[in-house]
Design a protein around this motif. Structure first.
Motif, PDB file in Angstrom:
ATOM      1  N   GLU A 246      -7.544  -3.565  -3.048  1.00 43.08           N
ATOM      2  CA  GLU A 246      -6.851  -2.268  -3.128  1.00 43.08           C
ATOM      3  C   GLU A 246      -6.720  -1.899  -4.614  1.00 43.08           C
ATOM      4  OE1 GLU A 246      -5.722   0.265  -0.793  1.00 43.08           O
ATOM      5  OE2 GLU A 246      -5.291  -1.413   0.537  1.00 43.08           O
TER       6      GLU A 246
ATOM      7  N   TRP B 182       0.846  -1.210   0.000  1.00 43.62           N
ATOM      8  CA  TRP B 182       0.000   0.000   0.000  1.00 43.62           C
ATOM      9  C   TRP B 182       0.876   1.253   0.000  1.00 43.62           C
ATOM     10  CZ3 TRP B 182      -0.353   3.288   4.431  1.00 43.62           C
ATOM     11  CH2 TRP B 182      -1.352   4.248   4.376  1.00 43.62           C
TER      12      TRP B 182
ATOM     13  N   LYS C 291      -7.344   2.767   8.610  1.00 39.94           N
ATOM     14  CA  LYS C 291      -6.867   1.882   7.545  1.00 39.94           C
ATOM     15  C   LYS C 291      -6.878   0.441   8.065  1.00 39.94           C
ATOM     16  CE  LYS C 291      -5.247   0.694   3.675  1.00 39.94           C
ATOM     17  NZ  LYS C 291      -6.098   0.797   2.481  1.00 39.94           N
TER      18      LYS C 291
ATOM     19  N   ASP D 157     -16.962  -2.266   5.283  1.00 42.58           N
ATOM     20  CA  ASP D 157     -17.351  -1.039   4.584  1.00 42.58           C
ATOM     21  C   ASP D 157     -17.791   0.072   5.539  1.00 42.58           C
ATOM     22  OD1 ASP D 157     -19.476  -2.483   5.434  1.00 42.58           O
ATOM     23  OD2 ASP D 157     -20.645  -2.326   3.587  1.00 42.58           O
TER      24      ASP D 157
ATOM     25  N   ALA E 118     -14.248   4.309   8.779  1.00 45.31           N
ATOM     26  CA  ALA E 118     -14.078   5.721   8.412  1.00 45.31           C
ATOM     27  C   ALA E 118     -12.827   5.888   7.548  1.00 45.31           C
ATOM     28  CB  ALA E 118     -13.956   6.558   9.687  1.00 45.31           C
ATOM     29  N   SER E 119     -12.816   6.959   6.765  1.00 49.62           N
ATOM     30  CA  SER E 119     -11.723   7.102   5.801  1.00 49.62           C
ATOM     31  C   SER E 119     -10.372   7.299   6.479  1.00 49.62           C
ATOM     32  CB  SER E 119     -12.019   8.243   4.839  1.00 49.62           C
ATOM     33  OG  SER E 119     -12.118   9.436   5.587  1.00 49.62           O
ATOM     34  N   GLU E 120     -10.364   7.810   7.713  1.00 48.73           N
ATOM     35  CA  GLU E 120      -9.058   8.008   8.348  1.00 48.73           C
ATOM     36  C   GLU E 120      -8.556   6.761   9.087  1.00 48.73           C
ATOM     37  OE1 GLU E 120     -11.928  10.101  11.224  1.00 48.73           O
ATOM     38  OE2 GLU E 120     -11.847   9.559   9.122  1.00 48.73           O
TER      39      GLU E 120
END
Ligand code: AMP
Ligand code: GLY
Length: 425
Positions: free
Chosen positions: A41, A18, A363, A356, A359-361
């Motif tokens: 990914e 990543w 990982k 899903d 949250a976007s912050e």
């Protein structure tokens, strides 16, 4: 622009791949064999390759015009993947088979440490049960018994008394519980203190320290229960004070690189020193790993700002002294979600829900996962490492656990206190 191949299938490899794929000088990143996380990914592509078949890896690299191979796990390194790929003209980041003995043989590592006066626990080496038991008669407990070879993190027994110690000796030397890896053992003084991982990238002579980190090897809260590959990690780790950092850099890492160079096997790759730091602030080497740590890689990669491919290529070209490495100042923390039963027997093929909801912050790095149609199912003991980055360790911890609580598959298990030592202090 570089085309890169990452070898391995765990959380460490997901995090390395990543980060590599985000480099401004990387065009394409393959992972062999990878897992469901790397498959999902968008910037990564899994490839089906028998990684123990070095000629197959070489053929793939030639066909795909790969400029850099990064090897995650220790086994292919110990088996000589770097030697084979280098001989074929492919830049492969990691130590040669000779240098990989620092992890591949604990007897080699202990002998090396003693020869070069690098601090480590007192020890003795045995191949015979009778001699080992005779030695135990004069020792204090607890004492540590280790299989010489690679045992996937399971070849270390901390024996509280003579009965446990003799049983461990018998398991390894007489009953071949660890196969050839346990046909030689180390009996080692038990060290007290706080553990830390110190990981560097080395080019044979020089090194750059990775961000400090601490792993949680015990399965259960409060560092209790059986030893595992690691149930969580965070970075930076305050136990590594600037003073300890300097001490380890000079007396452990540089001394190790100097010693390996002098012994005719210069060390290139990630070098991981597992340390015990006593209450006087003195660090001793518990073990070497010749690769990045898992799960330490996951929080560390969240904080790495520099282009990882450029660091690896500089190390291969012995140019590390010319480059520097930038880190995000914030705190990263990763919680391993495992299948209940790990590190012993555990279920597989459970469908993971809630991926899903993250949250976007946050990982989520995958480890033991496989894709089955549109679903992600469990396929290993350590399944996910849920990581978060924030202004304080406490905030990173809150954020990671908030995400963990929304992910489930029925038999998930995780520690609820990752980072507790640093947060308490
Ligand atoms: P190793 O694979 O050698 O790092 O050992 C695994 C774990 O066993 C370490 O992370 C420590 O928690 C523990 N351990 C290993 N050696 C010692 C020692 N000499 N004294 C105390 N604990 C140890
Ligand atoms: N986290 C310990 C290791 O990678 O060996």
């Amino acid at each position: 622009m570089n085309r890169v191949l990452v070898i391995g299938s765990g959380g460490r490899e997901h995090a390395l791949a990543w980060r590599l794929s985000q480099s401004s000088t990387v065009e394409k990143t393959f992972v062999a064999p990878g897992n469901a996380g790397t498959a999902l990914e968008p910037a990564l592509e899994n490839v089906v390759l028998e990684v123990s078949d070095f000629s197959a890896v070489i053929a793939f690299c030639q066909i795909q015009n790969i400029q850099l191979v990064v090897v995650g796990p220790e086994q292919p390194l110990v088996d000589g993947i770097v030697d084979a790929l280098t001989a074929a003209g492919i830049a492969c980041f990691g130590p040669t088979a000779q240098a990989a003995q620092l992890e591949g043989s604990k007897a080699f590592a202990k002998d090396f440490l003693n020869r070069h006066q690098i601090p480590t626990a007192a020890y003795a080496e045995f191949t015979e049960v009778a001699a080992a038991n005779a030695y135990l008669a004069d020792q204090q407990f607890p004492i540590v018994i280790k299989a010489d070879g690679l045992a996937a993190g399971k070849g270390v027994v901390i024996a509280e008394d003579m009965t446990e110690a003799q049983a461990a000796v018998a398991d390894m030397l007489a009953d071949n519980k660890f196969g050839a890896a346990g046909s030689r053992i180390i009996i080692e003084e038990f060290l007290q203190g706080e553990e830390a991982s110190y990981i560097v990238i080395a080019d044979g002579e020089n090194f750059i320290s990775m961000a400090t980190s601490q792993d949680h090897k015990a399965r259960d809260d409060g560092d209790s229960g059986p030893n595992t590959g690691g149930m969580g990690a965070y970075s930076p780790a305050p136990v590594v004070t600037p003073k300890i950092d300097q001490q380890v850099a000079d007396k452990v890492i540089q001394a190790t690189l100097d010693g390996m160079l002098k012994d005719g096997m210069p060390f290139t790759g990630f070098l991981y020193a597992g340390l015990m730091i006593d209450d006087q602030g003195q660090a001793k080497v518990l073990e070497f790993n010749v690769r990045f740590g898992d799960p330490e890689t996951q929080p560390i990669m969240l904080r790495l700002k520099s282009n990882l491919d450029q660091l690896c290529l500089a190390a291969i070209d012995k140019r590390l002294s010319e480059v520097d490495c930038q880190w995000d100042e914030r705190f990263a923390l990763g919680v391993v979600m495992a299948e209940a039963g790990y590190p012993f027997s555990y279920a597989k093929n459970n469908v993971i829900n809630g991926l899903d909801t993250v949250a976007s912050e946050v990982k989520v790095f995958h480890a033991g996962t496989t894709k089955k149609g549109d679903q992600v199912i469990t396929s290993g003991g350590r399944v996910l490492c849920v990581c978060a980055l924030d202004e304080s360790l406490q905030q990173a911890q809150n954020k990671a656990y908030k995400a963990v609580k929304n992910i489930n598959w029925g038999s998930e298990y995780y520690r609820s206190d990752i980072g507790f030592k640093a947060i308490k202090s």
